[in-house]
Motif scaffolding. Structure first.
Motif, short mmCIF file in Angstrom:
data_model
loop_
_atom_site.label_atom_id
_atom_site.label_comp_id
_atom_site.label_asym_id
_atom_site.label_seq_id
_atom_site.Cartn_x
_atom_site.Cartn_y
_atom_site.Cartn_z
N UNK A 154 -11.84 30.57 4.67
CA UNK A 154 -10.93 30.92 5.77
C UNK A 154 -9.90 31.97 5.37
N UNK A 155 -9.61 32.09 4.06
CA UNK A 155 -8.62 33.08 3.60
C UNK A 155 -9.25 34.45 3.36
N UNK A 156 -10.54 34.58 3.64
CA UNK A 156 -11.20 35.88 3.44
C UNK A 156 -11.73 36.09 2.04
N UNK A 157 -11.46 35.16 1.13
CA UNK A 157 -11.97 35.31 -0.24
C UNK A 157 -13.46 35.02 -0.26
N UNK A 158 -14.23 35.83 -1.02
CA UNK A 158 -15.69 35.64 -1.02
C UNK A 158 -16.09 34.29 -1.59
N UNK A 159 -17.16 33.74 -1.03
CA UNK A 159 -17.71 32.48 -1.54
C UNK A 159 -19.02 32.78 -2.25
#
Ligand SMILES: [Fe+2]
Length: 313
Positions: A154-159
């Motif tokens: 949700x924070x835009x950090x890649x998974x």
């Protein structure tokens, strides 16, 4: 006499009362179900019975209509087998699947969600495929499609390390399990996102297709003067421990059925940018113009990773 009363008290089932008239049926049934030890079962079934009875009262359901409804339900079961799930199709065709999906994702409609219904064609054994590979496993005429996706939190950090299943219909509108012309597992694959949350692959542009209409759901659609078509889409299922399993579809933006999807799966957020390329460039030697690209970013929410029950084997 006293013995008889005692015996009856210890062995008799809980009493829920006798039905006096139509108005009283619902309370008697609710009383009968009130002893369920599972509180959620008690809550869900009480709500179901209240609404089912209210439906019969509102519609003033006739006995002939009741018979027809029971026959319809039985036919749904009879039409379901290893490679077809008529029950899901029915839930889809009355908007029930999409409603349950939207109630459980995107904070009950408060935020946009990348989720959409699973549909009846997911198989839980798609071939593992390396990023950059192709899911075209037998000759499949149609425009080439190059898909590049990202998965973020949700924070835009890649998974990274998300296991992603993709599956789609061919440009002729058929899933491989429906079509003897296609190799087994054609247009299905399982990818793992890289450190930047990306997965990418080659495919062909999917086409829309009619849902199966040879069962009771087809009868319903015809009776309602509804067409059976779905707009073209790519199915995606993302799975990573610690994140709610993402089940979704990305729709082709130039499809004529976007606003009349027979199973109500299209939300604005899920209309993809399938970009047509006929500028003379070639992403691979065997690609003819026009070809297409799709770039899309999926957001996964923290939660429990649960794999759904595969609707077909
Ligand atoms: Fe589909």
């Amino acid at each position: 006499m006293r013995d008889q009363v005692d015996k009856r008290d210890t062995s008799a089932p809980p009493v829920h009362g006798i039905v006096e008239d139509a108005d009283g049926v619902t309370d008697v049934v609710l009383a009968a179900m009130n002893g369920a030890s599972n509180p959620r079962l008690r809550e869900v079934m009480a709500s179901f019975v209240r609404h089912l009875h209210a439906f019969a009262r509102e519609a003033q359901l006739t006995e002939a209509e009741y018979d027809l409804a029971v026959d319809f339900l039985n036919r749904i079961g009879q039409a379901t087998h290893e490679s077809h799930n008529e029950g899901i199709l029915f839930a889809d065709a009355v908007g029930f699947s999409t409603l349950v999906c939207l109630l459980n994702n995107g904070r009950n409609g408060a935020t946009e969600t990348a989720s959409a219904l699973l549909g009846p064609f997911w198989r839980d054994n798609s071939p593992p495929t390396a990023n950059g590979g192709s899911i075209v496993r037998s000759s499949t005429p149609g425009p080439a499609l190059f898909v590049t996706c990202r998965v973020t939190g949700p924070d835009g950090a890649p998974l990274a390390g998300v296991e992603v299943d993709v599956w789609q219909a061919s440009p002729a509108g058929m899933y491989e399990n429906q079509d003897p012309e296609q190799a087994g597992m054609n247009l299905r694959g399982r990818f793992v996102t890289d450190e930047e949350g990306r997965f990418w692959f080659r495919s062909v542009k999917p086409a829309g297709y009619p849902v199966p209409t040879d069962g009771p759901v087809g009868d319903l659609l015809r009776a309602q003067s509804r067409h059976p078509y779905r707009p073209a889409h790519l199915h995606v299922l993302g799975h990573k421990p610690g994140y709610k399993t993402l089940i979704t579809q990305v729709f082709v933006d130039d499809d004529a059925y976007l606003e009349s999807d027979v199973v109500f799966g299209v939300t604005r957020h899920l209309i993809g940018d399938y970009r047509r390329r006929d500028d003379g460039s070639r992403p691979a030697p065997d690609v003819e113009a026009p070809w297409y690209t799709l770039d899309y970013t999926f957001v996964m929410e923290p939660g429990e990773a649960k794999r759904p029950v595969p609707p077909i084997k």
